[in-house]
Design an enzyme around this catalytic site. Structure first.
Site, PDB file in Angstrom:
ATOM      1  N   GLU A   1       0.874  -1.164   0.000  1.00 14.09           N
ATOM      2  CA  GLU A   1       0.000   0.000   0.000  1.00 14.09           C
ATOM      3  C   GLU A   1       0.921   1.227   0.000  1.00 14.09           C
ATOM      4  O   GLU A   1       1.810   1.329   0.849  1.00 14.09           O
ATOM      5  CB  GLU A   1      -0.872  -0.006   1.269  1.00 14.09           C
ATOM      6  CG  GLU A   1      -1.862   1.138   1.247  1.00 14.09           C
ATOM      7  CD  GLU A   1      -2.822   1.132   2.435  1.00 14.09           C
ATOM      8  OE1 GLU A   1      -2.799   0.203   3.253  1.00 14.09           O
ATOM      9  OE2 GLU A   1      -3.600   2.103   2.515  1.00 14.09           O
TER      10      GLU A   1
ATOM     11  N   LYS B   1       4.401   0.226   9.534  1.00 16.37           N
ATOM     12  CA  LYS B   1       4.465   1.576   8.968  1.00 16.37           C
ATOM     13  C   LYS B   1       3.807   2.594   9.895  1.00 16.37           C
ATOM     14  O   LYS B   1       4.290   3.703  10.047  1.00 16.37           O
ATOM     15  CB  LYS B   1       3.759   1.594   7.606  1.00 16.37           C
ATOM     16  CG  LYS B   1       4.649   1.177   6.459  1.00 16.37           C
ATOM     17  CD  LYS B   1       3.912   1.253   5.140  1.00 16.37           C
ATOM     18  CE  LYS B   1       3.059   0.033   4.939  1.00 16.37           C
ATOM     19  NZ  LYS B   1       2.432  -0.059   3.622  1.00 16.37           N
TER      20      LYS B   1
ATOM     21  N   ARG C   1       5.036 -13.190   9.463  1.00 19.54           N
ATOM     22  CA  ARG C   1       5.720 -11.907   9.255  1.00 19.54           C
ATOM     23  C   ARG C   1       7.139 -11.982   9.755  1.00 19.54           C
ATOM     24  O   ARG C   1       7.441 -12.737  10.676  1.00 19.54           O
ATOM     25  CB  ARG C   1       5.031 -10.795  10.058  1.00 19.54           C
ATOM     26  CG  ARG C   1       3.660 -10.449   9.616  1.00 19.54           C
ATOM     27  CD  ARG C   1       3.089  -9.406  10.565  1.00 19.54           C
ATOM     28  NE  ARG C   1       3.473  -8.054  10.201  1.00 19.54           N
ATOM     29  CZ  ARG C   1       2.829  -7.333   9.282  1.00 19.54           C
ATOM     30  NH1 ARG C   1       1.784  -7.814   8.662  1.00 19.54           N
ATOM     31  NH2 ARG C   1       3.229  -6.109   8.997  1.00 19.54           N
TER      32      ARG C   1
END
Ligand code: ATP
Ligand code: MG
Length: 563
Positions: A33, A270, A260
């Site tokens: 994104e 982020k 992850r």
């Protein structure tokens, strides 16, 4: 596939599918994104998606998942492209989820026509409350049984801007009692009057991630949609859309989850990193202490080291937190063999060699790498005055101090042995200048007649050393799992940056092209982008040894001694 490439469960699955003939060519995608900069966690998804496409002769697209107009920006997209290329990968094509807004809208209309989607006029809170919990089923919305025609009309109204943000949403009609909350009539479209960075004002409604991702995968003929574990419970929904929509091609992508990459003493989110940038706790997204790829790059980490680290952490479905020490070791391993050596003094203390003739000097050929003759030599000049590291001198040396102290001798690296004869102090008793005498018979490694000298220290020549600022970094956070702290900023390590403003370096560094150096005994260094003509600034990438491992060993030894 490179010989050192480790296999993993995803690679094994793809190999089996290729062997059985059910898979033609593997197609993957990396779907960031564009709402921030890539971090070390993303490096894992990048290496995995692009690495698989490369190793099995497939392709990997870069797809910007740009469905949140408020948070996204073209500057992030550009930075993401730069970071992926820097890591050593190239995409087969660039696409954007927003490229498919038209098709996604048509998919939504298809679901409405099939009686599988409805416009819900409940407020966000009502929808949330009606969804139920892990132990209680949800309740049907009062709008759930609206007819197809009315739904089509309302959805067109949403699209045309007849309603305000939040006034209504489009939901899939699946099962409000499903064990999987994601299947309890998920929202597909919401109204947003914001301007989109790519489609401008063309759309008043925007699809949600779940309604976008799988269909975009299918439209791009993705075969394996690799994502992180938090999407595991979304897979049923991913498959539900593919099953109920008329897709143009035969492609049925498979979503496969992996865990992850987490790293201790930092955060890989982020949102949390943005908090540090906005709070001014760091100097920006590319602050060399940040776990962002731009921060690691600026600090001097190599793409090789990062790829190696990602590979060593493996691909599994288990929760795991990797050690910062492992990342640092990957950098050391990469740089040990190829970083040329140089000398730098971080906190200079003047050393006057009293028996060295005034006005004279000599040049020494110093090897650029102790183990690699092919890297050649360079000329070092030495004369009566040099600078040594303040830490390499002690007036009251502790045990095992093999460096310079009154009456003691030490070798100046590549030059000769000096013996300390005196100290000049300031009014606080702080050493201003150390005096010594050199032994002219100890050049080229010869030991003095009076007995072997163990200690070797680095130095720079006072007459021609270049001034530099050297920035030393420590862990950004003081605790191993800062992401779990209620107050992220309170968990910061106040000593994560130390600036040595009056360091001195070998003169050749002033003219050298930007490169990674080993400053002898100090670590690996890289010029910071703040460097300019006449202003040298170096970042320490890593120390030569893992000082944290030593500290942990020491404290472990202390604890075991106590018990
Ligand atoms: P963040 O929480 O930092 O915003 P994200 O998952 O929202 O991360 P995206 O831009 O959506 O970030 O991620 C792009 C791709 O990178 C996704 O496929 C995502 O699963 C993957 N990814 C993100 N963080 C990690 C991580 N720590 N380890 C492995 N893959 C990751
Ligand atoms: Mg995200």
């Amino acid at each position: 596939m490179s010989a050192e490439q480790k296999t993993n469960f995803i690679r094994r699955q793809i190999e089996a599918e290729l062997a059985s003939g059910e898979l033609g060519a593997v197609v993957t995608r990396f779907p960031p994104e564009p709402n921030g900069y890539l971090h070390i966690g993303h490096a894992k998804a990048v290496c995995l998606n692009f690495g698989i496409a490369r190793d099995y002769g497939g392709s990997c697209a870069l797809r910007f998942d740009d469905t949140n107009p408020e948070k996204e920006d073209a500057k992030y997209a550009a930075a993401i492209e730069e970071d992926i290329r820097w890591l050593g990968f190239e995409w087969s094509r660039v696409s954007h989820a927003s490229d498919y807004f038209g098709q996604l809208h048509d998919f939504a209309v298809e679901l409405i026509k099939k009686g599988l989607a409805y416009v819900d006029g409940q407020s966000a809170e009502e929808i949330r409350a009606g969804r139920g919990t892990l132990t209680e089923p949800g309740v049907n919305s009062r709008d759930r049984e609206r007819g197809v025609e009315e739904n089509l009309k309302l959805f067109a109204g949403m699209k045309n801007g007849d309603y305000a943000d939040g006034e209504m949403v489009l939901r899939a009609k699946i099962d409000m009692a499903s064990d999987n909350i994601n299947l309890r009539d998920p929202v597909l479209y919401r109204i947003r009057s914001s301007r989109h960075q790519r489609t401008g004002d063309a759309w008043r409604i925007y699809p949600l991630y779940d309604f976008t991702h799988g269909q975009s995968d299918a439209l791009e003929n993705v075969t394996h949609s690799l994502c992180t574990m938090e999407f595991e419970d979304h897979r049923a929904l991913y498959d539900w859309f593919l099953e109920h929509l008329t897709l143009p091609g035969p492609s049925r992508p498979k979503q496969i989850e992996f865990s992850r990459l987490n790293l201790n003493y930092t955060v890989t989110s982020k949102r949390m990193l943005a908090q540090l940038v906005e709070g001014g706790d760091v100097a920006g997204w590319d602050d060399p202490r940040m776990p962002t790829l731009s921060g690691l790059r600026r600090r001097g980490f190599t793409p090789t080291a990062i790829r190696k680290f990602v590979e060593l952490t493996g691909v599994t479905r288990k929760h795991h937190i990797a050690e910062m020490g492992l990342l640092e070791n990957c950098a050391r391993e990469d740089l040990e063999a190829r970083a040329p050596r140089a000398m730098a003094v971080l906190r200079p203390l003047k050393l006057v060699i009293e028996n060295y003739p005034e006005g004279e000097s000599e040049t020494i050929d110093a090897p650029n790498h102790p183990a690699d003759k092919s890297m050649g030599t360079r000329k070092l000049r030495i004369s009566r005055e040099v600078f040594i590291e303040r830490d390499d001198f002690s007036e009251s040396p502790p045990k095992k101090f093999h460096r310079l102290a009154p009456g003691r001798a030490v070798r100046l690296r590549y030059a000769f042995v000096v013996r300390c004869t005196g100290v000049r102090r300031d009014e606080h008793g702080e050493a201003l200048e150390v005096r010594c005498e050199y032994d002219a018979d100890t050049r080229r490694g010869a030991q003095p007649a009076g007995g072997r000298v163990k200690g070797v220290i680095h130095w720079v020549n006072a007459a021609d050393a270049a001034a530099a600022e050297v920035r030393l970094y420590d862990r950004l956070f003081a605790c191993a799992e800062p992401g779990r702290e209620a107050d992220l900023r309170a968990a910061l390590n106040p000593d994560s940056l130390q600036v040595c403003a009056s360091a001195l370096v070998e003169p050749m560094l002033a003219a050298a092209a930007p490169a990674r150096w080993q400053f002898e005994r100090l670590g690996y260094f890289f010029p910071d982008r703040d460097s300019a003509a006449g202003k040298l600034v170096f970042n320490r990438i890593v120390t030569l040894r893992d000082s944290w491992a030593k500290l942990t060993e020491k404290s472990a030894a202390k604890t075991s001694a106590k018990t």
